[in-house]
Design an enzyme around this catalytic site. Structure first.
Site, short mmCIF file in Angstrom:
data_model
loop_
_atom_site.label_atom_id
_atom_site.label_comp_id
_atom_site.label_asym_id
_atom_site.label_seq_id
_atom_site.Cartn_x
_atom_site.Cartn_y
_atom_site.Cartn_z
N LYS A 57 -6.04 1.99 6.84
CA LYS A 57 -7.07 1.04 7.59
C LYS A 57 -6.65 -0.46 7.66
O LYS A 57 -5.77 -0.58 6.90
CB LYS A 57 -8.34 1.05 7.12
CG LYS A 57 -8.71 1.12 5.74
CD LYS A 57 -8.32 -0.39 5.05
CE LYS A 57 -8.17 -0.41 3.69
NZ LYS A 57 -7.28 -1.47 3.43
N ASP A 83 -9.17 -6.19 6.41
CA ASP A 83 -8.65 -5.38 5.42
C ASP A 83 -9.85 -5.14 4.30
O ASP A 83 -10.15 -4.12 3.87
CB ASP A 83 -7.61 -5.89 4.88
CG ASP A 83 -6.79 -5.08 3.48
OD1 ASP A 83 -7.05 -3.94 3.58
OD2 ASP A 83 -6.23 -5.53 2.75
N SER A 130 11.46 1.90 7.34
CA SER A 130 11.11 0.20 7.42
C SER A 130 11.94 -0.16 8.60
O SER A 130 12.76 0.34 9.36
CB SER A 130 11.56 -0.10 6.26
OG SER A 130 11.27 -1.58 6.04
N ARG A 134 -1.84 -10.54 5.86
CA ARG A 134 -3.16 -10.69 5.98
C ARG A 134 -3.36 -12.20 6.86
O ARG A 134 -4.30 -12.56 7.31
CB ARG A 134 -4.02 -10.36 5.02
CG ARG A 134 -3.98 -9.06 4.77
CD ARG A 134 -4.41 -8.79 3.39
NE ARG A 134 -4.45 -7.32 3.01
CZ ARG A 134 -3.35 -6.67 2.68
NH1 ARG A 134 -2.40 -7.24 2.20
NH2 ARG A 134 -3.40 -5.45 2.14
N ILE A 152 0.72 -1.09 0.04
CA ILE A 152 -0.20 0.01 0.15
C ILE A 152 0.90 1.16 -0.02
O ILE A 152 0.52 2.35 -0.64
CB ILE A 152 -0.85 -0.09 1.17
CG1 ILE A 152 -2.00 0.84 0.99
CG2 ILE A 152 -0.26 0.23 2.42
CD1 ILE A 152 -3.11 0.78 -0.20
N ALA A 153 2.05 1.32 0.52
CA ALA A 153 3.09 2.48 0.68
C ALA A 153 3.44 2.66 -0.82
O ALA A 153 3.54 3.76 -1.27
CB ALA A 153 4.11 2.04 1.45
#
Length: 193
Positions: A96, A175, A35, A162, A14-15
């Protein structure tokens, strides 16, 4: 106009979506990326001239050239990292989901106390199209009473966080179901629930 200097904490998937948007913004600048290992941060910033690589969230939070942080860590670390950033006087954009409603309440209270912005990074909620849809919904289709929604993203990599309940306590549901649940909140009238 002075640009907002943003630091990214976390170098996951996502980054890589948000970093180019920050870099191309006329109102923000990607100042630093952290990181857990310096090597990962250094590898990440090679695509973003001017961004500094640092090891660990605390080193990024301590930087004077960072006004706001985007937190893209696993859910298990988000509240702690966001709390440290807010305590240090940084505005926070947090990916989120959060671990719980209580987690959000604690962070919101801290942001209010410090006079800082705390915002979630649920992209579609903050997009101008969502506001336009809400404004025109009644005229276009009337008052919706139910919403059928689906969200899918292929996660064949079993090493993905996940699948690790210690990092992601809600797993893929926390997620991905987030989008469907936020759509319900955004598009159904409160009395329709």
């Amino acid at each position: 106009m002075t640009k907002v200097n943003i630091g990214i904490i976390g170098t996951g998937f996502i980054a890589t979506i948000l970093a180019p948007q920050i870099q191309s913004s006329s109102k923000a600048r990607l100042a630093a990326v952290s990181s857990r290992t310096l090597a990962k941060a250094e590898n990440f910033v090679t695509n973003y001239p001017g961004a500094i690589a640092v090891e660990g969230a605390d080193q990024l939070i301590a930087r004077d050239d960072v006004d706001a942080v985007y937190i893209a860590t696993p859910t298990s670390a988000k509240e702690d990292v966001a709390s440290r950033a807010l305590t240090a006087g940084k505005h926070v954009l947090i990916e989120k989901p959060l671990h719980s409603a209580e987690s959000f309440e604690r962070l919101s209270a801290l942001a209010r106390e410090k006079g800082l912005v705390l915002m979630d990074a649920t992209h579609f909620v903050h997009h101008p199209r969502t506001s336009a849809m809400r404004q025109r919904l009644a005229a276009l289709i009337g008052a919706p009473r139910s919403l059928h929604t689906m969200f899918y993203f292929p996660f064949s990599d079993r090493e993905n966080i996940r699948f690790d309940p210690s990092d992601e306590p809600m797993g893929a549901v926390g997620d991905m179901a987030w989008y469907s649940m936020r759509a319900v909140v955004e598009y159904l009238a409160p009395d329709a629930l």
